[in-house]
Design a protein around this motif. Sequence first.
Motif, PDB file in Angstrom:
ATOM      1  N   GLU A  59      63.082  35.271  56.703  1.00 19.15           N
ATOM      2  CA  GLU A  59      63.790  36.532  56.502  1.00 19.15           C
ATOM      3  C   GLU A  59      64.943  36.357  55.525  1.00 19.15           C
ATOM      4  N   VAL A  60      65.612  35.217  55.576  1.00 21.86           N
ATOM      5  CA  VAL A  60      66.694  34.945  54.630  1.00 21.86           C
ATOM      6  C   VAL A  60      66.124  34.721  53.234  1.00 21.86           C
ATOM      7  N   GLU A  61      64.990  34.033  53.175  1.00 17.88           N
ATOM      8  CA  GLU A  61      64.380  33.715  51.884  1.00 17.88           C
ATOM      9  C   GLU A  61      64.030  34.974  51.110  1.00 17.88           C
ATOM     10  N   ARG A  62      63.316  35.891  51.738  1.00 16.31           N
ATOM     11  CA  ARG A  62      62.896  37.081  51.005  1.00 16.31           C
ATOM     12  C   ARG A  62      64.030  38.076  50.803  1.00 16.31           C
ATOM     13  N   SER A  63      65.073  38.006  51.622  1.00 11.91           N
ATOM     14  CA  SER A  63      66.225  38.883  51.403  1.00 11.91           C
ATOM     15  C   SER A  63      67.045  38.418  50.211  1.00 11.91           C
ATOM     16  N   LEU A  64      67.285  37.107  50.109  1.00 10.16           N
ATOM     17  CA  LEU A  64      68.044  36.592  48.984  1.00 10.16           C
ATOM     18  C   LEU A  64      67.306  36.774  47.664  1.00 10.16           C
ATOM     19  N   ARG A  65      65.987  36.900  47.718  1.00 15.76           N
ATOM     20  CA  ARG A  65      65.209  37.113  46.490  1.00 15.76           C
ATOM     21  C   ARG A  65      65.574  38.430  45.819  1.00 15.76           C
ATOM     22  N   VAL A  66      65.978  39.437  46.567  1.00 18.48           N
ATOM     23  CA  VAL A  66      66.220  40.766  45.997  1.00 18.48           C
ATOM     24  C   VAL A  66      67.695  41.151  46.031  1.00 18.48           C
ATOM     25  N   LEU A  67      68.574  40.286  46.536  1.00 22.51           N
ATOM     26  CA  LEU A  67      69.991  40.626  46.641  1.00 22.51           C
ATOM     27  C   LEU A  67      70.758  40.124  45.422  1.00 22.51           C
ATOM     28  N   ASP A  69      71.299  29.026  46.322  1.00 21.07           N
ATOM     29  CA  ASP A  69      71.309  28.292  45.055  1.00 21.07           C
ATOM     30  C   ASP A  69      69.983  28.441  44.316  1.00 21.07           C
ATOM     31  N   LYS A  70      68.895  28.499  45.056  1.00 21.08           N
ATOM     32  CA  LYS A  70      67.573  28.631  44.443  1.00 21.08           C
ATOM     33  C   LYS A  70      67.464  29.902  43.625  1.00 21.08           C
ATOM     34  N   TYR A  71      67.979  31.006  44.146  1.00 29.03           N
ATOM     35  CA  TYR A  71      67.916  32.293  43.447  1.00 29.03           C
ATOM     36  C   TYR A  71      69.206  32.612  42.697  1.00 29.03           C
ATOM     37  N   ARG A  72      70.135  31.634  42.631  1.00 28.63           N
ATOM     38  CA  ARG A  72      71.387  31.793  41.900  1.00 28.63           C
ATOM     39  C   ARG A  72      72.117  33.073  42.321  1.00 28.63           C
ATOM     40  N   VAL A  73      72.376  33.154  43.590  1.00 34.43           N
ATOM     41  CA  VAL A  73      73.055  34.312  44.165  1.00 34.43           C
ATOM     42  C   VAL A  73      74.542  33.993  44.302  1.00 34.43           C
ATOM     43  N   PRO A  74      75.432  34.736  43.659  1.00 37.07           N
ATOM     44  CA  PRO A  74      76.870  34.540  43.876  1.00 37.07           C
ATOM     45  C   PRO A  74      77.247  34.863  45.314  1.00 37.07           C
ATOM     46  N   ARG A  75      78.246  34.165  45.839  1.00 43.88           N
ATOM     47  CA  ARG A  75      78.588  34.352  47.245  1.00 43.88           C
ATOM     48  C   ARG A  75      80.078  34.126  47.467  1.00 43.88           C
ATOM     49  N   ILE A  76      80.544  34.682  48.582  1.00 43.83           N
ATOM     50  CA  ILE A  76      81.895  34.439  49.075  1.00 43.83           C
ATOM     51  C   ILE A  76      81.772  33.969  50.518  1.00 43.83           C
ATOM     52  N   CYS A  77      82.786  33.264  50.991  1.00 45.43           N
ATOM     53  CA  CYS A  77      82.761  32.687  52.334  1.00 45.43           C
ATOM     54  C   CYS A  77      83.754  33.410  53.231  1.00 45.43           C
ATOM     55  N   GLY A 119      54.123  54.520  60.652  1.00 44.72           N
ATOM     56  CA  GLY A 119      53.039  53.616  60.263  1.00 44.72           C
ATOM     57  C   GLY A 119      53.528  52.474  59.394  1.00 44.72           C
ATOM     58  N   HIS A 120      52.822  52.251  58.297  1.00 41.54           N
ATOM     59  CA  HIS A 120      53.077  51.110  57.412  1.00 41.54           C
ATOM     60  C   HIS A 120      54.302  51.407  56.550  1.00 41.54           C
ATOM     61  N   VAL A 121      55.358  50.579  56.681  1.00 48.17           N
ATOM     62  CA  VAL A 121      56.596  50.754  55.921  1.00 48.17           C
ATOM     63  C   VAL A 121      56.802  49.519  55.048  1.00 48.17           C
ATOM     64  N   THR A 122      57.043  49.751  53.749  1.00 49.76           N
ATOM     65  CA  THR A 122      57.240  48.673  52.789  1.00 49.76           C
ATOM     66  C   THR A 122      58.640  48.776  52.198  1.00 49.76           C
ATOM     67  N   TYR A 123      59.431  47.713  52.335  1.00 50.83           N
ATOM     68  CA  TYR A 123      60.766  47.665  51.754  1.00 50.83           C
ATOM     69  C   TYR A 123      60.652  47.183  50.307  1.00 50.83           C
ATOM     70  N   ILE A 124      61.320  47.885  49.385  1.00 48.00           N
ATOM     71  CA  ILE A 124      61.273  47.510  47.976  1.00 48.00           C
ATOM     72  C   ILE A 124      62.685  47.466  47.401  1.00 48.00           C
ATOM     73  N   ARG A 125      62.843  46.644  46.404  1.00 47.39           N
ATOM     74  CA  ARG A 125      64.062  46.619  45.598  1.00 47.39           C
ATOM     75  C   ARG A 125      63.691  47.125  44.212  1.00 47.39           C
ATOM     76  N   VAL A 126      64.354  48.188  43.773  1.00 40.63           N
ATOM     77  CA  VAL A 126      64.088  48.786  42.471  1.00 40.63           C
ATOM     78  C   VAL A 126      64.960  48.072  41.438  1.00 40.63           C
ATOM     79  N   TYR A 127      64.324  47.465  40.458  1.00 41.63           N
ATOM     80  CA  TYR A 127      65.053  46.768  39.401  1.00 41.63           C
ATOM     81  C   TYR A 127      65.293  47.644  38.179  1.00 41.63           C
ATOM     82  N   SER A 128      64.384  48.535  37.894  1.00 46.33           N
ATOM     83  CA  SER A 128      64.551  49.414  36.738  1.00 46.33           C
ATOM     84  C   SER A 128      63.754  50.687  36.972  1.00 46.33           C
ATOM     85  N   GLY A 129      64.188  51.760  36.284  1.00 48.07           N
ATOM     86  CA  GLY A 129      63.464  53.013  36.362  1.00 48.07           C
ATOM     87  C   GLY A 129      63.819  53.836  37.580  1.00 48.07           C
TER      88      GLY A 129
END
Length: 720
Positions: free
Chosen positions: A95-103, A128-136, A348-358
Amino acid sequence: MGRGFKLEDTRNIGIMAHIDAGKTTSTERILFYTGVTYKIGSVDEGTATMDWMEQERERGITITSAATTAAWDRFGKKYRVNIIDTPGHVDFTVEVERSLRVLDGAVCVFDSVAGVQPQSETVWRQADKYRVPRICFVNKMDRMGADFDHVIGTIRKRLGAHPVPLQFPLGREDNFIGIIDFLEEKVIVWLEETLGAKYETFAVGKLWDKAFVDSRPDVAAALKGSAIDKKFYDEHRNKVVEYIAEHDDEVIDKYLNEGTLSLDEMRKSIRKSTLALKIVPVLAGSAFKNKGIQPLLDAVVDYLPSPVDVPPVEGVNPANDETELRLARDDQPFAALAFKIMSDPFVGHVTYIRVYSGVLKSGSYVYNSAKGTRERISRLLQMHANKREEIEEVYAGDICACVGLKNVNTGDTLCDENKQIILESIEFPTPVISVAIEPKTKADQDKLGVAMQRLAQEDPTFRVSTEPDTGQTLISGMGELHLEIIVDRMLREYNVQANVGRPQVAYRETIRKKATAEGKYIKQPRKYERDVHGRSRRAGQGSGWRAGGQVEVRQRAPLPVHRQDYRRIDSARIHRADRGRHPRSARQRHSCRLHDGGRRGSPGGRQLSRRGQFGNGVQDCRLDGVQRGLREGVAGVAGTDHEGRSGDARRVHAAGFWRPQRAAFSDSGHGKPRRKQRDSRGSAALADVRLRHRFAQSHARARHVHHAFFALRGTSEQSG
């Protein structure tokens, strides 16, 4: 309907940490202070908004990531903050892996006592893998043994990061009342009677005013508990400003020349270095005691990136395999990534998406470039944990849920059909544990398959397989808790009862070393050959032996006529040889009684016997015709056979049941007459024809022996 917030005023962040560090508690306070909820949810009481699953509320942990949206006012300007609360247990790290992919940014929460923990390192590497800036955010400063400096040290040592403490806690453990801001040089003290919604601020210089401190017992106790004085404050603030200037070439010259930086310059420098992953701002607080959440939201707005601050997303054009970029703008071709799939009992079937453009509108069609299919978006939803708010359209930088996509999996790219692109997918870890599962009843069998299919579509780390050796159905996951949750969801959501146990192990043999052995080899016989009367019958078997890994087959060559002998056939399979029937028992072992002409012989007939050549016991045959011929002198009273035995006691070599050698008779079985073979010693040797044959199979018929003795007697009479 137009865009509600500007793209540069949008923040997409995730809350990540080790289990029980306070992620969900911090998110609940964010929702309360931003006005999304009217009361503060509690994880311990099972009333948290973000932990909406029954399994989460029962166990007090986060199992699945939940998305929500809030708005925060900063300097009189509204900012939109899209938040994803992620699990902290290692079994649900996907869950963390796929969330950080789109954040675009993340808030990493640490326990003030434990510091950096194992799962903290895992989620840090994923960021670090997805180069996500972070604060602690150093949480639980009110706990016994809380140590802010210890946490800073573990972040620097174990994570290899460059933490910059922008705050310092005022007080520790029970005396923790607020924080000291190094940048704005002020003190924030929260009012407990307002549940942290209101707080008091004053200049940091008042902490060194004895009159003010004496009038505020809480402040005096906090100063004593944290051991802070003016010298300590000045020393630490100078280190913070110097550390900020070291990572920004634009302000380093001014700092070296003037020795100080303005507040705006420090904020801009911190934001720039944070986006470049050079430094990590660190804040302090206690979410459970409602302290430190408002400055955390200010830091999210000030230091974490908006969609326009991150590099454009890269993808591959499936037509020519060339790399293309998609800018975070509404006028760009539509491109989005499906990062989570959920089965909702109502929609029913729900798909979460991150819109990058458009821009994507409800009721429009999208193209799944990963599978090459075209699908329709029936509805667009703005999710608040498990609550839904229907919207008409989404824009670049937004996170939403779609209803109506049937053939989309996690990691698929949705785009404009005329401007196709394939974005980088999500890699998931391999399952580490497997258990066997089977339905309790036959009615659960079909439902079990449907439930496992849907759960596997939601969770990419959940696998279903069939063991070919044992035939068991195996479910695999990231840990025991993961599979326990899966089985519990089958029961509650799909009404499927199943038994779970250890998988069976199919042991196999293998060659470990060289070895030498000896054994007997029996060659397969020819299928058919002719008997003495030309009838087709099964052939006998040859024999052989094995030695040293080589096999030598030895066939029995025919003997001369005077050396021919009776050869044994399994007479234990013959029950009544005189009637020519197959036996049903083996009572007469190696023994049979034959009568002349198929009729029952006279009681006075002599019994001839001898020890068989290939057997151990004495075998008997009642041969009336042969005895009669002996008495008539056919075999010679005083004569002897070729082995020197008395002729009137002609012994028949019988270790069982014997068949004649067809070469000893006039008919060869192929329609051609053959010359009768005679012995130089006279006709007596002809009676001693040894009916030779290879060791035959157990279905021999007794009638062959009768015909043999008919031929034997007829030949003797003719010679007489």
